[in-house]
Design an enzyme around this catalytic site. Structure first.
Site, mmCIF file in Angstrom:
data_model
loop_
_atom_site.group_PDB
_atom_site.id
_atom_site.type_symbol
_atom_site.label_atom_id
_atom_site.label_comp_id
_atom_site.label_asym_id
_atom_site.label_seq_id
_atom_site.Cartn_x
_atom_site.Cartn_y
_atom_site.Cartn_z
ATOM 1 N N LYS A 1 8.279 14.815 2.023
ATOM 2 C CA LYS A 1 6.840 14.550 1.986
ATOM 3 C C LYS A 1 6.105 15.881 2.169
ATOM 4 C CE LYS A 1 3.713 11.158 4.135
ATOM 5 N NZ LYS A 1 3.162 10.543 2.928
HETATM 6 N N1 PPE Z 1 4.838 6.879 -1.550
HETATM 7 C C1 PPE Z 1 3.968 7.902 -1.428
HETATM 8 C C2 PPE Z 1 3.735 8.806 -2.578
HETATM 9 C C3 PPE Z 1 3.304 8.080 -0.202
HETATM 10 O O1 PPE Z 1 2.449 9.090 -0.073
HETATM 11 C C4 PPE Z 1 3.528 7.181 0.864
HETATM 12 C C5 PPE Z 1 2.824 7.348 2.169
HETATM 13 C C6 PPE Z 1 4.446 6.130 0.667
HETATM 14 C C7 PPE Z 1 5.090 6.016 -0.553
HETATM 15 C C8 PPE Z 1 4.781 5.147 1.760
HETATM 16 O O2 PPE Z 1 5.563 5.730 2.775
HETATM 17 P P1 PPE Z 1 5.546 5.169 4.258
HETATM 18 O O3 PPE Z 1 4.225 5.555 4.841
HETATM 19 O O4 PPE Z 1 6.675 5.842 4.931
HETATM 20 O O5 PPE Z 1 5.702 3.706 4.170
HETATM 21 N N2 PPE Z 1 1.515 7.902 2.103
HETATM 22 C C9 PPE Z 1 0.898 8.448 3.289
HETATM 23 C C10 PPE Z 1 -0.311 9.298 2.971
HETATM 24 C C11 PPE Z 1 -1.533 8.606 2.495
HETATM 25 C C12 PPE Z 1 -2.718 9.547 2.432
HETATM 26 O O6 PPE Z 1 -3.697 9.218 1.747
HETATM 27 O O7 PPE Z 1 -2.714 10.603 3.083
HETATM 28 C C13 PPE Z 1 0.615 7.370 4.313
HETATM 29 O O8 PPE Z 1 0.592 6.184 3.997
HETATM 30 O O9 PPE Z 1 0.412 7.737 5.477
#
Ligand code: PPE
Length: 308
Positions: free
Chosen positions: A157
């Site tokens: 990430k």
């Molecule tokens: N895919 C992507 C591309 C992504 O950024 C997130 C989280 C997820 C899947 C889901 O991952 P998880 O949070 O572990 O379930 N995105 C983060 C950032 C959002 C933002 O606008 O900043 C979040 O949800 O915190």
């Protein structure tokens, strides 16, 4: 954004306005940062951080992918998260740890740059809106493809890779939609701009596999476990774009977005949130809000004042 009072930075709490980095920080110029999004929920026993250990483990893996040493052990970051919540008097909140290559080196070889770590927390309500959580949102497949696994690894990430999501998000926003869905380089469904995606058909859940250029979402893993607990079958496989239109239900998952139904994709109506989405959404909030003792191990409660 909703400001709080204090931010933890490189080992100490500083005032919100003083949590600064130099304008020549490596992370700012080249996107060489890794971060997490974590939520804490208000429970009967005070604020509880959801799957904190898993988020910190992913932060370490993301940093390691870019050969970035995290200068604080996990346990210290865990304590820092609780410290930030307590110092700001927060209950339910969003927590944003970031590890970035700091100031001191320019150019693409980053290994000599110092590494800075900060943890902020603030109140952040429903990412896709309360109404979105209740009734679903309208999404559109973006013309931008998700970055391929051999270009930038989706499993880490990192700050820089979000330029891809930002292009997709702006494009679909300008077109009048609330969220973007990205296809990967092979043309299969990857994810939302900041969420993983699930399709429900004939009572089964289908979600793209890790190799399809997705983040290994912690909410995704949570929903998969809750679905299994509900006796629902979950299949990880490639999903063709048009399968989204033929689905009985589609929802997205993420820390910020939580479990959010889609009610329309590319102007194909999906109808109001379906029973499986509802069930999993209800289970998700029961677990995160500490109302399901069987999943209490996912909640990291602030240490009591006596223990701290
Ligand atoms: N895919 C992507 C591309 C992504 O950024 C997130 C989280 C997820 C899947 C889901 O991952 P998880 O949070 O572990 O379930 N995105 C983060 C950032 C959002 C933002 O606008 O900043 C979040 O949800 O915190």
């Amino acid at each position: 954004m909703q400001e709080a009072e204090k931010i933890w930075m490189n080992g100490a709490l500083v005032d919100w306005a003083d949590a600064r980095v130099h304008v020549l920080s490596h992370g700012l110029h080249y996107g060489s940062s890794v971060f997490e999004g974590i939520r804490a929920y208000a429970t009967d026993r005070g604020a509880a951080v959801f799957r904190l250990e898993d988020h910190l483990a992913r932060l370490e893996r993301s940093a390691a992918t870019y050969y970035m040493p995290v200068p604080f052990p996990r346990e210290e970051l865990r304590r820092a998260v609780h410290q930030v919540i307590a110092a700001n008097g927060l209950g339910s909140c969003y927590i944003r740890p970031i590890v970035l290559r700091g100031y001191g080196v320019m150019g693409l070889f980053p290994l000599e740059a110092p590494v800075d770590v900060a943890i902020a927390a603030w109140e952040w309500g429903a990412y896709l809106g309360e109404e979105g959580l209740r009734s679903g949102i309208r999404a559109k497949v973006a013309s931008w493809r998700r970055i391929g696994n051999n270009t930038i690894p989706a499993t880490a990430k990192a700050g820089g890779q979000y330029l891809n999501s930002i292009l997709a998000k702006i494009e679909t926003h300008k077109a009048g939609y609330e969220e973007a869905i990205l296809l990967n380089e092979q043309g299969y469904v990857a994810d939302g701009s900041g969420e993983n995606i699930f399709v429900v058909r004939d009572g089964r859940l289908v979600t793209p596999p890790l190799q399809s250029s997705i983040l290994e979402g912690i909410t995704r893993a949570t929903v998969m476990e809750l679905a299994a607990d509900e006796g629902l079958e979950v299949v990880e496989r490639d999903i063709a774009r048009a399968e989204l239109y033929a689905a009985d239900e589609v929802f997205v998952t993420g820390t910020a977005a939580e479990v959010c139904p889609l009610n329309e994709i590319d102007d194909h109506p999906l109808g109001p949130p379906g029973p499986i989405t509802r069930r999993l959404q209800d289970r998700f909030f029961a677990v995160t809000e500490g109302r399901d003792p069987r999943f209490a191990h996912w909640l990291d409660h602030a240490p009591s004042a006596a223990a701290a």
